[in-house]
Motif scaffolding. Structure first.
Motif, PDB file in Angstrom:
ATOM      1  N   LEU A   1       0.835  -1.203   0.000  1.00  0.00           N
ATOM      2  CA  LEU A   1       0.000   0.000   0.000  1.00  0.00           C
ATOM      3  C   LEU A   1       0.870   1.252   0.000  1.00  0.00           C
ATOM      4  N   GLY A   2       1.887   1.294   0.836  1.00  0.00           N
ATOM      5  CA  GLY A   2       2.831   2.401   0.855  1.00  0.00           C
ATOM      6  C   GLY A   2       2.295   3.703   1.420  1.00  0.00           C
ATOM      7  N   GLU A   3       1.269   3.644   2.240  1.00  0.00           N
ATOM      8  CA  GLU A   3       0.692   4.846   2.846  1.00  0.00           C
ATOM      9  C   GLU A   3       1.021   4.873   4.336  1.00  0.00           C
ATOM     10  N   ASP A   4       1.432   6.038   4.844  1.00  0.00           N
ATOM     11  CA  ASP A   4       1.761   6.147   6.267  1.00  0.00           C
ATOM     12  C   ASP A   4       0.560   5.870   7.160  1.00  0.00           C
ATOM     13  N   ASP A   5      -0.623   6.267   6.691  1.00  0.00           N
ATOM     14  CA  ASP A   5      -1.816   6.106   7.532  1.00  0.00           C
ATOM     15  C   ASP A   5      -2.525   4.771   7.262  1.00  0.00           C
ATOM     16  N   LEU A   6      -1.928   3.908   6.448  1.00  0.00           N
ATOM     17  CA  LEU A   6      -2.474   2.590   6.103  1.00  0.00           C
ATOM     18  C   LEU A   6      -3.857   2.687   5.456  1.00  0.00           C
ATOM     19  N   ASP A   7      -4.173   3.871   4.923  1.00  0.00           N
ATOM     20  CA  ASP A   7      -5.466   4.122   4.283  1.00  0.00           C
ATOM     21  C   ASP A   7      -6.619   3.885   5.252  1.00  0.00           C
ATOM     22  N   ARG A   8      -6.330   4.102   6.519  1.00  0.00           N
ATOM     23  CA  ARG A   8      -7.366   3.928   7.543  1.00  0.00           C
ATOM     24  C   ARG A   8      -8.225   5.190   7.597  1.00  0.00           C
ATOM     25  N   PRO A   9      -9.558   5.037   7.540  1.00  0.00           N
ATOM     26  CA  PRO A   9     -10.400   6.237   7.554  1.00  0.00           C
ATOM     27  C   PRO A   9     -10.323   6.976   8.888  1.00  0.00           C
TER      28      PRO A   9
END
Length: 198
Positions: free
Chosen positions: A190-198
């Motif tokens: 995914l590579g997102e710091d926020d893990l794509d968490r809403p």
């Protein structure tokens, strides 16, 4: 010029309250994962091979040469099943976007390892019940049974099957490792710091 080196504040840092909110749903998921370990144990008991042994009238007993690998086979099958179980749990846990984070990762690591231990416990008990242990009368070639070249009448013996066992209970760690690796690989992909968490 100096604006290019401004450090951005980290995104997706979970607060203490958010981490605590993740505990209850993770505990419920962990309970389901541990219970699913019993099903994994049943599956292993159904597919793991037993070991055929021959017992003579004198009480001497030995495993057949072709059957000696079944101890390793049963252990390897359990390890592969437990690791696959961990990978599936890790991927399913990742799909819950609202609960992504360290609490879920730790929860599935512990739950899958505990579930694999339950699978090992249940599987070894069920293997004893599911294995057909009825003895079968056979005749052994005297020359092959004694290891000599002297011919003679065949030796009466009994053929029976020993239930499958797990050679090493360290194999339960495969489930936890599989779950953690699957979860971390999903996060890396995914590579997102926020893990794509809403």
């Amino acid at each position: 010029m100096s604006e290019e080196f401004v450090v951005e504040p980290p995104r997706g840092m979970l607060s203490r309250a958010e981490l605590l909110d993740d505990v209850r749903p993770t505990a419920l998921t962990a309970a389901l994962v541990v219970v699913a370990g019993a099903v994994l144990g049943l599956l292993w008991a159904l597919v793991a091979p037993g070991q055929a042994t021959v017992t003579t009238a004198t009480g001497a007993s030995s495993a057949l040469a072709a059957e000696s690998d079944h101890v390793f086979d049963a252990t390897a099958i359990f390890f592969l099943l437990a690791t696959a179980y961990g990978v599936v749990v890790g991927v399913l846990a990742w799909r819950r976007r609202t609960r992504r984070g360290p609490v879920t990762l730790l929860g599935i690591a512990i739950a899958t390892t505990a579930g694999a231990w339950v699978a090992a416990f249940v599987g070894t008990r069920l293997a004893g019940v599911l294995t057909d242990r009825r003895p079968l009368g056979v005749l052994l070639d005297r020359a092959q049974a004694s290891g000599s070249t002297t011919p003679g009448p065949p030796i009466p013996a009994t053929l029976s099957t020993i239930p499958a066992t797990i050679g090493s209970f360290w194999t339960v760690l495969g489930a936890g490792i599989g779950a953690v690796l699957a979860y971390l690989l999903c996060a890396i992909a995914l590579g997102e710091d926020d893990l794509d968490r809403p």
